[in-house]
Design an enzyme around this catalytic site. Structure first.
Site, short mmCIF file in Angstrom:
data_model
loop_
_atom_site.label_atom_id
_atom_site.label_comp_id
_atom_site.label_asym_id
_atom_site.label_seq_id
_atom_site.Cartn_x
_atom_site.Cartn_y
_atom_site.Cartn_z
N GLY A 196 -43.70 35.88 12.69
CA GLY A 196 -42.60 34.87 12.23
C GLY A 196 -41.80 34.31 13.61
O GLY A 196 -41.93 33.06 13.82
N GLU A 211 -38.88 48.25 8.14
CA GLU A 211 -39.61 48.03 6.84
C GLU A 211 -40.85 48.94 6.89
O GLU A 211 -41.84 48.67 7.75
CB GLU A 211 -40.23 46.57 6.89
CG GLU A 211 -40.83 45.95 5.58
CD GLU A 211 -41.04 44.51 5.52
OE1 GLU A 211 -41.73 44.10 6.52
OE2 GLU A 211 -41.04 44.10 4.33
N LYS A 244 -54.90 29.55 5.88
CA LYS A 244 -55.43 30.69 6.36
C LYS A 244 -55.02 32.26 5.73
O LYS A 244 -53.88 32.65 5.65
CB LYS A 244 -55.23 31.11 7.83
CG LYS A 244 -56.28 32.13 8.29
CD LYS A 244 -55.67 32.85 9.64
CE LYS A 244 -54.74 34.10 9.54
NZ LYS A 244 -55.51 35.08 8.80
N GLY A 277 -45.11 36.42 6.16
CA GLY A 277 -45.67 37.61 7.08
C GLY A 277 -44.59 38.56 7.60
O GLY A 277 -43.50 38.39 7.17
N SER A 278 -44.87 38.86 8.63
CA SER A 278 -43.81 39.84 9.47
C SER A 278 -42.99 39.21 10.29
O SER A 278 -43.50 38.19 10.66
CB SER A 278 -44.79 40.89 10.26
OG SER A 278 -45.47 40.18 11.20
N THR A 279 -41.91 39.72 10.55
CA THR A 279 -40.99 39.32 10.93
C THR A 279 -41.59 38.97 12.68
O THR A 279 -41.03 37.89 13.27
CB THR A 279 -39.63 39.91 11.39
OG1 THR A 279 -39.22 40.08 9.90
CG2 THR A 279 -38.35 39.56 11.95
N CYS A 339 -42.28 42.21 0.12
CA CYS A 339 -41.22 42.00 1.12
C CYS A 339 -39.95 42.24 0.49
O CYS A 339 -39.13 42.55 1.24
CB CYS A 339 -41.52 40.47 1.59
SG CYS A 339 -41.67 39.52 0.25
N GLU A 346 -40.98 32.81 5.85
CA GLU A 346 -40.75 34.24 4.66
C GLU A 346 -41.11 35.32 5.23
O GLU A 346 -42.42 35.81 5.38
CB GLU A 346 -41.77 33.99 3.35
CG GLU A 346 -41.21 32.51 2.92
CD GLU A 346 -39.88 32.64 1.79
OE1 GLU A 346 -39.14 33.48 1.84
OE2 GLU A 346 -39.82 31.45 1.03
P1 TAP Z 1 -48.55 39.57 9.61
O1 TAP Z 1 -49.26 40.51 10.20
O2 TAP Z 1 -47.46 38.68 10.15
O3 TAP Z 1 -49.52 38.66 8.96
C1 TAP Z 1 -49.33 37.60 8.22
C2 TAP Z 1 -50.30 36.58 8.29
O4 TAP Z 1 -50.29 36.03 9.67
C3 TAP Z 1 -52.06 37.11 8.20
O5 TAP Z 1 -52.59 35.96 7.79
C4 TAP Z 1 -52.36 37.11 9.82
O6 TAP Z 1 -53.76 37.34 10.12
C5 TAP Z 1 -51.58 35.99 10.55
N1 TAP Z 1 -51.28 36.18 11.87
C6 TAP Z 1 -51.11 37.42 12.60
N2 TAP Z 1 -50.88 37.12 13.72
C7 TAP Z 1 -50.69 35.56 13.90
C8 TAP Z 1 -50.30 34.78 14.83
N3 TAP Z 1 -49.93 35.12 16.17
N4 TAP Z 1 -50.09 33.20 14.60
C9 TAP Z 1 -50.48 33.11 13.29
N5 TAP Z 1 -50.78 33.97 12.49
C10 TAP Z 1 -50.85 35.24 12.63
O7 TAP Z 1 -48.08 40.26 8.19
P2 TAP Z 1 -48.88 41.21 7.04
O8 TAP Z 1 -48.92 42.66 7.72
O9 TAP Z 1 -49.97 40.76 6.84
O10 TAP Z 1 -47.93 41.26 5.91
C11 TAP Z 1 -46.72 41.99 5.72
C12 TAP Z 1 -45.54 41.45 6.13
O11 TAP Z 1 -45.41 40.23 5.24
C13 TAP Z 1 -44.40 42.17 5.74
O12 TAP Z 1 -43.42 42.39 6.99
C14 TAP Z 1 -43.63 41.42 4.53
O13 TAP Z 1 -42.21 41.54 4.52
C15 TAP Z 1 -44.12 40.16 4.81
N6 TAP Z 1 -43.87 39.29 3.57
C16 TAP Z 1 -43.12 38.65 3.35
C17 TAP Z 1 -42.85 37.86 2.05
C18 TAP Z 1 -41.70 36.88 1.99
S1 TAP Z 1 -41.80 36.05 0.54
N7 TAP Z 1 -40.56 37.01 2.72
C19 TAP Z 1 -43.93 38.06 1.21
C20 TAP Z 1 -45.02 38.89 1.55
C21 TAP Z 1 -45.06 39.42 2.57
P3 TAP Z 1 -54.62 38.60 9.96
O14 TAP Z 1 -53.71 39.37 8.61
O15 TAP Z 1 -55.79 38.13 9.86
O16 TAP Z 1 -54.14 39.27 11.05
#
Ligand code: TAP
Length: 482
Positions: free
Chosen positions: A241, A390, A184, A236-238, A292, A258
């Site tokens: 996660g 963050e 996804k 994604g976000s903590t 991240c 991650e």
């Molecule tokens: P999230 O809001 O956590 O979203 C990540 C993914 O999870 C998206 O596809 C999101 O869908 C989906 N999602 C949201 N709620 C969910 C749930 N309850 N169950 C399952 N999946 C769900 O993070 P983001 O805002 O896209 O990304 C930013 C974060 O990612 C930052 O905190 C960053 O540090 C972290 N990140 C970490 C890494 C590594 S390698 N550690 C790399 C890149 C990013 P939607 O987007 O469609 O809502």
């Protein structure tokens, strides 16, 4: 006219005509594009707010169909195929990614907002490199040390900051080990994952080995909770996660997470200053800080702090913000209105908190689209929210230190533990400090460098498990942990 200096030459923006963006997109299930049964959503170009396409939302039933297709493909074809045969498909995918690299880079830039020079020179080549690297492992798994038995079906959920690269980090090792996947992508950046689905078709990848379900958080939740998913891989976000860890607790699913970070980029008084300033800029302004492992906390030794900050401001004044498709652009658009609001909120809080200044170079922000200027805060202390949370944007917090021990203490004073940087002339100091930092990745005299052979992952609230390198195979084999 022959340009008199490289700066007189302004090449035209990369042409959008190299990509064929469809008006509507379906889900990719069982090797075909199919309709979704949820409510379709729109994906926009964050640099212009123009609607790019309408994308299907996968309902719970659609997720179930994708998992069933992946299970069937695993049982009948992919899980039984010798590694050397799987390798051929991965090599083929890698080569098609190279052949279609321009198209992938332009589409990534349009849907995400990142500068074309980054998607063209960093994201897409690294994506191809991941597929080449894991293709090489597919027939040598017995040498990896984790056994050779695949897990089955992997449910993979990725964020919007590196849409194609996060896909590669997840799909390539899963497939190399003999697993099938349902992935996804993030709601705001689904288009390159759907183009990757076309690439799977072009490579004649057996139906159901890769399935792409688009949608928002609810679709991700349905995927990770699905009882027939053997392995969950999430970036994604903590906060999300932690929710996923609760969802899979007590099940037999293996999980890798991650998550977020708040990396310290530590500059000692013996550092090569010009190089360090470049590293600070790359550390926090690469990909608008949507990284991240971004070096979002600069820890600079007090005796050189003023010099480093003067040079940093000078260097920031040369950064070009604007059209992400222009090859000269350094700072592209913020990925979404929601992310822009989050960055603005934290930056405004920073302005109230710090004793120093909030500084950005003079630059005009385009009228339409989502933009935030590169910003630096001085006089930041460890108690300030901008030093602890963050921001995931182009915002740097500057803290100072006097002794190496103080630098280590401040660097480790965070619930995260993903990455760090050290700048010093002395190899012995770098090794000593690196051994005391609680971070999964430590860069020395460089920052934000990625390679498929290196494991990547965090400690504490940055998650667990490793992606990349030989260690990345462990997550997708029975004998590996997690
Ligand atoms: P999230 O809001 O956590 O979203 C990540 C993914 O999870 C998206 O596809 C999101 O869908 C989906 N999602 C949201 N709620 C969910 C749930 N309850 N169950 C399952 N999946 C769900 O993070 P983001 O805002 O896209 O990304 C930013 C974060 O990612 C930052 O905190 C960053 O540090 C972290 N990140 C970490 C890494 C590594 S390698 N550690 C790399 C890149 C990013 P939607 O987007 O469609 O809502």
């Amino acid at each position: 006219m022959t340009p008199s200096s490289p700066f007189d030459y302004a090449p035209a923006p990369e042409s959008r005509a190299v990509v064929d963006i469809k008006a509507t997109y379906g889900l990719f299930v069982g090797g075909e594009f199919v309709d979704g049964h949820g409510t379709p959503f729109k994906t926009v170009d964050p640099a212009t707010e123009e609607v790019l396409a309408e994308v299907a939302e996968a309902s719970d039933a659609d997720v179930d169909a994708a998992v069933k297709a992946a299970r069937k493909a695993h049982e009948r074809v992919w899980g039984r195929m010798p590694g050397r045969e799987r390798a051929k498909y991965l090599y083929r995918i890698a080569r098609i990614i190279q052949e279609r690299s321009r198209e992938l880079a332009v589409l990534e830039t349009i849907d995400n907002g990142k500068p074309i020079k980054e998607s063209r020179d960093v994201d897409v080549p690294t994506v191809a490199a991941h597929f080449f690297y894991y293709a090489g492992w597919a027939d040598k798994l017995e040498h990896a040390g984790y056994g050779t038995t695949p897990l089955g079906v992997a449910g993979q959920v990725i964020p919007w900051n590196f849409p194609l690269l996060m896909l590669a980090w997840k799909v390539a090792p899963a497939l190399a080990c003999g697993n099938t996947v349902v992935l996804k992508p993030a709601e705001t950046t689904p288009l390159t994952a759907l183009l990757f689905a076309e690439i799977c078709q072009q490579a004649d990848l057996p139906a159901g080995v890769v399935n792409i379900v688009t949608g928002a958080g609810a679709t991700g939740q349905a995927l990770v909770a699905h009882p027939d998913v053997d392995k969950v891989a999430f970036t994604g976000s903590t906060a999300v996660g932690k929710a996923i860890a609760r969802t899979v607790a007590g099940t037999s699913k293996k999980v890798t997470l991650e998550l977020g970070g708040k990396a310290a980029n530590i500059v000692f008084d013996d550092a090569p200053v010009d190089q360090a300033v470049e590293g600070i800029v790359t550390g926090i302004f690469f990909n608008q800080g949507h990284v991240c492992c971004a070096g979002s906390r600069l820890l600079v030794q007090e005796s050189i702090a003023e010099e480093v900050l003067d040079r940093l401001r000078e260097r920031m004044s040369t950064l070009r913000l604007g059209d992400p498709l222009d090859k000269n652009t350094d700072i592209g658009a913020i990925n979404s209105a929601a992310q822009l609001a989050r960055i603005r909120e934290l930056a405004d809080i920073g302005e109230q908190e710090v004793s120093g200044e909030r500084w950005s170079p003079a630059c005009e922000l385009p009228e339409r689209g989502f933009w935030f200027p590169p910003t630096v805060f001085t006089g930041v202390t460890q108690a300030h929210r901008i030093a602890r949370e963050e921001i995931f944007g182009p915002v740097l917090s500057v803290l100072t230190f006097r002794t190496p021990s103080e630098a280590v203490e401040k660097a480790n004073n965070t619930p995260f533990g993903l990455s760090a940087g050290i700048w010093s002339e002395k190899g012995s100091r770098i090794l000593e400090i690196a051994s005391r930092l609680r971070a999964g990745v430590v860069w020395a005299n460089t920052f934000n460098k990625f390679d498929p052979t290196s494991p990547f992952g965090g400690y504490q609230e940055s998650g667990y498990g490793r992606e990349g390198g030989r260690h990345g195979l462990a997550a997708y084999l029975e004998g590996g942990q997690r």
